[in-house]
Scaffold this active site. Structure first.
Site, PDB file in Angstrom:
ATOM      1  N   GLU A 190       0.747  -1.236   0.046  1.00 56.70           N
ATOM      2  CA  GLU A 190      -0.012   0.109  -0.219  1.00 56.70           C
ATOM      3  C   GLU A 190       0.971   1.301   0.125  1.00 56.70           C
ATOM      4  OE1 GLU A 190      -3.005   0.009  -0.640  1.00 56.70           O
ATOM      5  OE2 GLU A 190      -3.822  -1.790   0.307  1.00 56.70           O
ATOM      6  N   ARG A 194       0.636   3.790  -3.492  1.00 51.56           N
ATOM      7  CA  ARG A 194      -0.029   5.260  -2.916  1.00 51.56           C
ATOM      8  C   ARG A 194       1.098   6.236  -2.796  1.00 51.56           C
ATOM      9  NH1 ARG A 194      -5.783   3.794  -0.213  1.00 51.56           N
ATOM     10  NH2 ARG A 194      -5.361   1.319  -0.379  1.00 51.56           N
ATOM     11  N   ASP A 330      -5.662  -9.811  -7.969  1.00 49.22           N
ATOM     12  CA  ASP A 330      -5.820  -8.868  -9.387  1.00 49.22           C
ATOM     13  C   ASP A 330      -4.296  -8.331  -9.924  1.00 49.22           C
ATOM     14  OD1 ASP A 330      -5.360  -7.630  -6.765  1.00 49.22           O
ATOM     15  OD2 ASP A 330      -6.980  -6.219  -6.997  1.00 49.22           O
ATOM     16  N   GLU A 499     -11.957   0.815 -10.147  1.00 51.04           N
ATOM     17  CA  GLU A 499     -11.667  -0.075 -11.405  1.00 51.04           C
ATOM     18  C   GLU A 499     -12.419   0.084 -12.747  1.00 51.04           C
ATOM     19  OE1 GLU A 499     -11.929  -1.132  -8.150  1.00 51.04           O
ATOM     20  OE2 GLU A 499      -9.813  -1.229  -7.816  1.00 51.04           O
ATOM     21  N   THR A 586      -0.795   0.809 -10.357  1.00 43.99           N
ATOM     22  CA  THR A 586      -2.058   0.284 -10.168  1.00 43.99           C
ATOM     23  C   THR A 586      -3.151   1.537  -9.147  1.00 43.99           C
ATOM     24  OG1 THR A 586      -3.295  -1.827  -9.195  1.00 43.99           O
ATOM     25  CG2 THR A 586      -1.534  -0.839  -7.924  1.00 43.99           C
TER      26      THR A 586
HETATM   27  C1  DMJ Z   1      -6.360   0.613  -4.982  1.00 43.88           C
HETATM   28  O1  DMJ Z   1      -5.496   0.727  -4.025  1.00 43.88           O
HETATM   29  C2  DMJ Z   1      -5.443  -0.376  -5.958  1.00 43.88           C
HETATM   30  O2  DMJ Z   1      -6.221   0.216  -7.349  1.00 43.88           O
HETATM   31  C3  DMJ Z   1      -5.130  -1.484  -6.065  1.00 43.88           C
HETATM   32  O3  DMJ Z   1      -4.617  -2.148  -6.946  1.00 43.88           O
HETATM   33  C4  DMJ Z   1      -6.660  -2.257  -5.591  1.00 43.88           C
HETATM   34  N1  DMJ Z   1      -7.204  -1.486  -4.670  1.00 43.88           N
HETATM   35  C5  DMJ Z   1      -7.548  -0.140  -4.695  1.00 43.88           C
HETATM   36  C6  DMJ Z   1      -8.669   0.388  -5.551  1.00 43.88           C
HETATM   37  O4  DMJ Z   1      -9.760  -0.499  -5.421  1.00 43.88           O
END
Ligand code: DMJ
Length: 599
Positions: A190, A194, A330, A499, A586
């Site tokens: 995370e 982020r 995912d 998403e 992501t």
């Molecule tokens: C985000 O932190 C990122 O997109 C991650 O890959 C999946 N979860 C959240 C958003 O849903």
């Protein structure tokens, strides 16, 4: 025609019928006049079209000279390109203009939403990770690094929200190093996607002319390195190439999660960030450590390219048999294709194995996980909780909705489908993946439309042939798919996730089909209607199937970092952050592709 009509219907007609010479002269005069009129008109049309063309304009001036009138009388009229009648032409261009200004208006509404989200955060939670908009306070759910500020900064830069960019940049410059030095445990993944990701993309977007007041790219890079040096302990503390899941920032130590296992998606979703940091810092250590994970995973046994959702950092092996593209699985698949795309010069050499792993995995998805619902035939991606020999589960997390975008990107490598086709770049398998991307994007959109609020639940089940009898629906009885999608009571929440709009953005860029903008707009309007909190911010919901929906009191950082950014880009020009030149991590932080690869 008017003259002809006048002559035919006038009295002169009867007077002349007895005189053949008169008849002949009359006809000659009619043809002559008609010819002059037609050629004169043609010449005018040509002149007005030629305004954008100097040569044609000069030609027109010559043509207008009186001494050429007689010559023109005998000459064949110029051949003109086929033209739409003026009224149709006017409609086409005004429709285009209307579409453009409609998109600009929608983009402005998304920017207004971002400003509203930020104002709630700044007023009640500045310096905390997240805003609790109903309680009007902050909460540190991600280790206390002010995650919303960093996740939101590049969105502010992209939107040109200068005051917000400046507030965020100033906060980072004054507080973040101190926070990194003082804070305890954070989740490695995370924090990488982020915070590190946010710092790196803001660094790029604030360099040079694109710079913004209060945002210092040099500071952002220094802080990014400072953080990454601590995050590296997740790799260096582990006995294998698989990193531990948690890092203690103040003493640069790392440890595994309580059960000892790491999530497959987490360990395989840090490479874009570490590679890009190596590229811009000139220090290869970051990328080298991160890429060991994927190099190691390449050697592990898989089920048609699909992998279980847990992996042990102690043994380096996958754990259990649970296969899914939702939570914990995912972004393993997302980064296979995106890391390959990132390494522009190494795609055919050093990093080719990533494309092969991706291709094999997508074949596995198509073969083992893709099914159609009944009665209406929505295409979805289910799960294999007990491996390929166990029963298929028709469950799909909203998280899986990243897949349409990733599939489209993998097929055209960021080009429009049109351009890729013109250059003969699409294989039969690419086209199959593009079709699947479109079908899945529709399903993801219908997961929103099928509920009373127009917002997707966290998890949907699909009604399939031979499956269970069904279950509760989404509440929107007028949806065509109300019997195809089942939403269980525990899955009815919505966390403002990105998403689906992420995939709509990518598909709109690649397919150039306006329907993706329409779908995105419907989703945005539902967020506005049901998640906006008057005093500032937006909130997650507990139940999307009832009106008014129960609220959760949390604004996730990715609502500013991803959801609103993708919506903004969806309604913007295609040449902003083009997908063949940038790769979005992501968490929606864009990095330029790496050209100077050692591949
Ligand atoms: C985000 O932190 C990122 O997109 C991650 O890959 C999946 N979860 C959240 C958003 O849903």
């Amino acid at each position: 025609m008017m003259i002809m009509q006048a002559l035919i219907t006038s009295n002169r007609r009867s007077q002349c019928t007895n005189c053949s010479l008169g008849k002949f002269l009359m006809l000659l005069m009619v043809f002559g006049l008609t010819y002059l009129l037609v050629t004169h008109q043609s010449s005018n049309t040509f002149a007005s079209n030629g305004l954008q063309n100097g040569a044609a304009n000069k030609e027109d001036k010559r043509e207008n000279r009186g001494d050429n009138v007689i010559r023109r009388f005998w000459r064949k009229p110029p051949r003109l390109p086929p033209q739409l009648p003026p009224n149709v032409m006017h409609n086409v261009s005004s429709n285009l203009d209307a579409d453009k200004s409609e998109s600009q208006l929608r983009q402005q509404k998304v920017k207004d939403a971002f400003i509203h989200a930020w104002s709630g955060y700044r007023n009640y939670a500045m310096g905390y990770d997240e805003l609790m908009p109903l309680s009007q306070r902050g909460v540190d759910g991600l280790g206390g690094l002010g995650a919303t500020i960093i996740d939101a900064l590049d969105t502010a830069l992209i939107m040109g929200a200068e005051d917000i960019a400046s507030e965020a940049g100033t906060w980072i410059e004054s507080h973040l190093i101190e926070r990194i030095n003082g804070k305890g445990q954070v989740n490695f993944f995370e924090t990488t996607i982020r915070v590190l990701g946010g710092l790196l993309s803001a660094h790029h977007l604030s360099i040079g002319e694109k710079g913004s007041k209060g945002v210092n790219p040099q500071v952002l890079l220094e802080v990014a390195k400072h953080l990454a040096d601590r995050l590296l302990s997740a790799f260096t503390s582990s006995p294998t190439a698989i990193p531990f899941s948690d890092v203690v920032l103040h003493d640069s130590s790392a440890h595994p999660a309580p059960g000892g296992l790491s999530s497959t998606s987490e360990v395989a979703t840090v490479q874009l960030e570490f590679n890009y940091l190596s590229e811009i810092s000139g220090d290869p250590k970051y990328g080298l450590e991160a890429m060991k994970v994927l190099e190691h995973m390449r050697t592990l046994p898989k089920v048609e390219g699909l992998v279980p959702i847990y992996i042990s950092p102690h043994s380096g092996h996958f754990s259990g048999e649970n296969i899914r593209l939702g939570s914990r699985g995912d972004s393993y698949y997302e980064y296979l294709i995106k890391v390959w795309i990132q390494q522009k010069d190494g795609r055919d050499t050093k990093f080719k194995y990533l494309y092969e792993m991706y291709t094999e995995a997508m074949r596995g998805v198509r073969h083992l996980l893709v099914r159609k619902s009944i009665p209406k035939g929505l295409v979805f991606v289910g799960e294999l909780p007990y491996g390929s020999k166990g029963a298929f589960s028709p469950k799909m997390d909203h998280l899986v909705c990243f897949l349409p975008g990733a599939l489209a990107l993998g097929a055209t490598k960021g080009l429009t489908k049109k351009k890729a086709m013109e250059n003969n770049l699409l294989s039969a398998e690419d086209l199959e993946n593009l079709k699947l991307a479109e079908d899945l994007a529709k399903t993801c959109f219908e997961m929103y439309s099928v509920t009373s609020t127009g917002l997707s639940p966290e998890i949907a089940y699909f009604h399939i042939e031979g499956g269970s009898e069904g279950g509760p629906d989404g509440g929107n009885k007028s949806s065509e798919y109300v019997n195809d999608i089942i939403i269980k009571p525990n899955d009815r929440h919505n966390l403002l996730r990105p998403e689906t709009v992420e995939s709509l953005f990518v598909l709109h860029r690649i397919m150039e089909d306006p329907k993706y903008r329409e779908w995105g707009w419907q989703i945005f309007e539902a967020f506005e209607k049901y998640t906006k909190v008057e005093s500032g911010g937006y909130t997650s919901l507990d139940d999307v199937t009832t009106i008014p929906p129960y609220k959760r009191d949390k604004m996730e950082t990715f609502f500013l970092g991803e959801t609103l950014k993708y919506l903004y880009l969806l309604f913007g020009e295609n040449n902003i952050l083009p997908l063949d030149k940038f790769v979005f991590n992501t968490e929606a932080h864009p990095f330029p592709l790496i050209n100077s690869s050692s591949g």
